[in-house]
Scaffold this motif. Structure first.
Motif, PDB file in Angstrom:
ATOM      1  N   VAL A  48       0.808  -1.220   0.000  1.00 24.17           N
ATOM      2  CA  VAL A  48       0.000   0.000   0.000  1.00 24.17           C
ATOM      3  C   VAL A  48       0.840   1.267   0.000  1.00 24.17           C
ATOM      4  CG1 VAL A  48      -2.043  -1.066   1.027  1.00 24.17           C
ATOM      5  CG2 VAL A  48      -0.292  -0.064   2.519  1.00 24.17           C
ATOM      6  N   TYR A  49       2.134   1.153   0.319  1.00 25.00           N
ATOM      7  CA  TYR A  49       3.008   2.325   0.277  1.00 25.00           C
ATOM      8  C   TYR A  49       4.435   1.875   0.031  1.00 25.00           C
ATOM      9  CZ  TYR A  49       5.764   6.371   1.573  1.00 25.00           C
ATOM     10  OH  TYR A  49       6.659   7.399   1.552  1.00 25.00           O
ATOM     11  N   ASP A  50       5.126   2.592  -0.863  1.00 23.79           N
ATOM     12  CA  ASP A  50       6.537   2.351  -1.143  1.00 23.79           C
ATOM     13  C   ASP A  50       7.186   3.703  -1.385  1.00 23.79           C
ATOM     14  OD1 ASP A  50       9.056   1.659  -2.079  1.00 23.79           O
ATOM     15  OD2 ASP A  50       8.325   0.112  -3.450  1.00 23.79           O
ATOM     16  N   SER A  51       8.108   4.084  -0.517  1.00 24.76           N
ATOM     17  CA  SER A  51       8.740   5.397  -0.641  1.00 24.76           C
ATOM     18  C   SER A  51       9.534   5.539  -1.936  1.00 24.76           C
ATOM     19  CB  SER A  51       9.645   5.682   0.558  1.00 24.76           C
ATOM     20  OG  SER A  51      10.715   4.755   0.608  1.00 24.76           O
ATOM     21  N   ASP A  52       9.937   4.421  -2.551  1.00 24.92           N
ATOM     22  CA  ASP A  52      10.645   4.500  -3.832  1.00 24.92           C
ATOM     23  C   ASP A  52       9.743   4.973  -4.964  1.00 24.92           C
ATOM     24  OD1 ASP A  52      13.120   3.835  -2.901  1.00 24.92           O
ATOM     25  OD2 ASP A  52      13.254   1.915  -3.940  1.00 24.92           O
ATOM     26  N   THR A  53       8.438   4.747  -4.850  1.00 26.14           N
ATOM     27  CA  THR A  53       7.522   5.139  -5.921  1.00 26.14           C
ATOM     28  C   THR A  53       6.653   6.338  -5.544  1.00 26.14           C
ATOM     29  OG1 THR A  53       5.857   3.550  -5.182  1.00 26.14           O
ATOM     30  CG2 THR A  53       7.415   2.817  -6.878  1.00 26.14           C
ATOM     31  N   ALA A  54       6.699   6.746  -4.277  1.00 25.88           N
ATOM     32  CA  ALA A  54       5.903   7.895  -3.845  1.00 25.88           C
ATOM     33  C   ALA A  54       6.547   9.177  -4.346  1.00 25.88           C
ATOM     34  CB  ALA A  54       5.792   7.928  -2.318  1.00 25.88           C
ATOM     35  N   ALA A  55       5.747  10.024  -4.951  1.00 27.73           N
ATOM     36  CA  ALA A  55       6.249  11.302  -5.479  1.00 27.73           C
ATOM     37  C   ALA A  55       6.067  12.368  -4.413  1.00 27.73           C
ATOM     38  CB  ALA A  55       5.514  11.674  -6.750  1.00 27.73           C
ATOM     39  N   VAL A  56       7.014  12.430  -3.482  1.00 30.15           N
ATOM     40  CA  VAL A  56       6.907  13.390  -2.393  1.00 30.15           C
ATOM     41  C   VAL A  56       7.220  14.790  -2.894  1.00 30.15           C
ATOM     42  CG1 VAL A  56       7.776  14.033  -0.119  1.00 30.15           C
ATOM     43  CG2 VAL A  56       7.477  11.626  -0.706  1.00 30.15           C
ATOM     44  N   ALA A  64      18.757   7.579   1.719  1.00 36.34           N
ATOM     45  CA  ALA A  64      17.565   7.468   2.551  1.00 36.34           C
ATOM     46  C   ALA A  64      17.103   6.017   2.600  1.00 36.34           C
ATOM     47  CB  ALA A  64      16.446   8.354   2.004  1.00 36.34           C
ATOM     48  N   ALA A  65      16.628   5.603   3.761  1.00 36.52           N
ATOM     49  CA  ALA A  65      16.098   4.256   3.904  1.00 36.52           C
ATOM     50  C   ALA A  65      14.773   4.162   3.157  1.00 36.52           C
ATOM     51  CB  ALA A  65      15.905   3.919   5.371  1.00 36.52           C
ATOM     52  N   ARG A  66      14.511   3.019   2.590  1.00 36.88           N
ATOM     53  CA  ARG A  66      13.254   2.787   1.868  1.00 36.88           C
ATOM     54  C   ARG A  66      12.185   2.357   2.856  1.00 36.88           C
ATOM     55  NH1 ARG A  66      12.566  -1.698  -2.921  1.00 36.88           N
ATOM     56  NH2 ARG A  66      10.431  -1.212  -3.498  1.00 36.88           N
ATOM     57  N   GLN A  67      11.023   2.971   2.773  1.00 36.54           N
ATOM     58  CA  GLN A  67       9.891   2.655   3.641  1.00 36.54           C
ATOM     59  C   GLN A  67       8.819   1.952   2.812  1.00 36.54           C
ATOM     60  OE1 GLN A  67       9.448   4.247   6.975  1.00 36.54           O
ATOM     61  NE2 GLN A  67      11.573   4.906   6.922  1.00 36.54           N
ATOM     62  N   VAL A  68       8.333   0.823   3.317  1.00 37.29           N
ATOM     63  CA  VAL A  68       7.335   0.040   2.599  1.00 37.29           C
ATOM     64  C   VAL A  68       6.277  -0.415   3.609  1.00 37.29           C
ATOM     65  CG1 VAL A  68       6.952  -2.014   1.172  1.00 37.29           C
ATOM     66  CG2 VAL A  68       9.111  -0.786   1.010  1.00 37.29           C
ATOM     67  N   LEU A  75      -4.021  -6.644   9.810  1.00 37.65           N
ATOM     68  CA  LEU A  75      -2.578  -6.562  10.052  1.00 37.65           C
ATOM     69  C   LEU A  75      -1.894  -5.678   9.022  1.00 37.65           C
ATOM     70  CD1 LEU A  75      -0.157  -7.747  11.738  1.00 37.65           C
ATOM     71  CD2 LEU A  75       0.071  -9.423   9.900  1.00 37.65           C
ATOM     72  N   GLU A  76      -1.010  -4.809   9.506  1.00 37.89           N
ATOM     73  CA  GLU A  76      -0.105  -4.062   8.630  1.00 37.89           C
ATOM     74  C   GLU A  76       1.314  -4.481   8.956  1.00 37.89           C
ATOM     75  OE1 GLU A  76      -0.329   0.161   8.420  1.00 37.89           O
ATOM     76  OE2 GLU A  76      -2.317   0.130   7.499  1.00 37.89           O
ATOM     77  N   ILE A  77       2.125  -4.561   7.918  1.00 41.53           N
ATOM     78  CA  ILE A  77       3.537  -4.878   8.085  1.00 41.53           C
ATOM     79  C   ILE A  77       4.305  -3.676   7.561  1.00 41.53           C
ATOM     80  CG2 ILE A  77       5.396  -6.491   7.519  1.00 41.53           C
ATOM     81  CD1 ILE A  77       3.111  -8.517   6.784  1.00 41.53           C
ATOM     82  N   GLU A  78       4.901  -2.936   8.476  1.00 41.44           N
ATOM     83  CA  GLU A  78       5.681  -1.760   8.103  1.00 41.44           C
ATOM     84  C   GLU A  78       7.142  -2.172   8.050  1.00 41.44           C
ATOM     85  OE1 GLU A  78       4.693   1.131  11.086  1.00 41.44           O
ATOM     86  OE2 GLU A  78       2.720   1.509  10.197  1.00 41.44           O
ATOM     87  N   VAL A  79       7.811  -1.842   6.933  1.00 44.62           N
ATOM     88  CA  VAL A  79       9.173  -2.299   6.710  1.00 44.62           C
ATOM     89  C   VAL A  79      10.046  -1.110   6.308  1.00 44.62           C
ATOM     90  CG1 VAL A  79      10.632  -3.807   5.297  1.00 44.62           C
ATOM     91  CG2 VAL A  79       8.350  -4.568   5.974  1.00 44.62           C
ATOM     92  N   GLU A  80      11.266  -1.111   6.812  1.00 52.55           N
ATOM     93  CA  GLU A  80      12.274  -0.145   6.409  1.00 52.55           C
ATOM     94  C   GLU A  80      13.483  -0.946   5.921  1.00 52.55           C
ATOM     95  OE1 GLU A  80      15.079   3.216   8.513  1.00 52.55           O
ATOM     96  OE2 GLU A  80      13.027   2.966   9.219  1.00 52.55           O
ATOM     97  N   GLY A  91      11.367  -4.151  10.651  1.00 48.94           N
ATOM     98  CA  GLY A  91       9.920  -4.071  10.501  1.00 48.94           C
ATOM     99  C   GLY A  91       9.163  -4.033  11.808  1.00 48.94           C
ATOM    100  N   GLN A  92       7.872  -3.760  11.683  1.00 48.67           N
ATOM    101  CA  GLN A  92       6.976  -3.753  12.830  1.00 48.67           C
ATOM    102  C   GLN A  92       5.585  -4.144  12.372  1.00 48.67           C
ATOM    103  OE1 GLN A  92       6.917  -0.192  15.184  1.00 48.67           O
ATOM    104  NE2 GLN A  92       5.639  -1.135  16.748  1.00 48.67           N
ATOM    105  N   LEU A  93       4.917  -4.928  13.197  1.00 45.95           N
ATOM    106  CA  LEU A  93       3.541  -5.328  12.926  1.00 45.95           C
ATOM    107  C   LEU A  93       2.596  -4.354  13.620  1.00 45.95           C
ATOM    108  CD1 LEU A  93       3.824  -9.190  13.540  1.00 45.95           C
ATOM    109  CD2 LEU A  93       4.224  -7.901  11.424  1.00 45.95           C
TER     110      LEU A  93
END
Length: 149
Positions: A48-56, A64-68, A75-80, A91-93
């Motif tokens: 649902v989110y990838d900082s590599d493709t987000a046009a900030v 910069a670390a990649r956030q996904v 459940l959400e799985i947040e990954v750096e 990551g964090q659940l």
């Protein structure tokens, strides 16, 4: 045309495309993993989110670390992903919970457990395609889409 002739033509075309326009390595890796997906009963977590493709702002700073973020029902799985020669995947659940987490990369599987806050990490992950699988205490199995790091 006979079946033998058809086979020969298809093999010749395959050889030609392997030379002229081979598929990218990450595509081949994801395809192999799709066939080898043994967690067919696992819930698929959607990216649902990838900082590599987000046009900030149109330009991303180097280093910069990649956030996904992946999302499945409940459940959400947040990954750096910290980029080094070998990646560090942190990551964090959400919601926080204790679970077993697997990181699959080709034939290699790394395993760890989350802490009480749902945090986990994998060190020394080589660049390439990976998938995460979370096994919760309640018996749920959640697998992420393939991610190239």
């Amino acid at each position: 045309m006979s079946d033998d002739t058809d086979t020969e033509v298809l093999q010749a075309l395959q050889r030609m495309f392997d030379i002229v326009d081979p598929p990218p390595a990450h595509v081949v890796s994801h395809a192999r993993e799709a066939f080898a997906w043994h967690g067919i009963d696992a819930e698929l977590a959607e990216l649902v989110y990838d900082s590599d493709t987000a046009a900030v702002s149109g330009v991303r700073g180097t280093g910069a670390a990649r956030q996904v973020t992946f999302r499945a029902p409940g459940l959400e799985i947040e990954v750096e992903v910290v980029s080094e020669r070998a990646r560090v995947v942190i990551g964090q659940l959400v919601p926080a919970q204790e679970a077993a987490v697997e990181l699959r990369q080709g034939d290699r599987t790394m395993r760890t457990d989350t802490d009480a806050l749902g945090r986990f990490s994998f060190d020394g992950v080589p660049p390439g395609a990976v998938k995460l699988t979370v096994h919760t205490a309640s018996g749920a199995h959640v697998q992420t889409e393939g991610l190239t790091i």
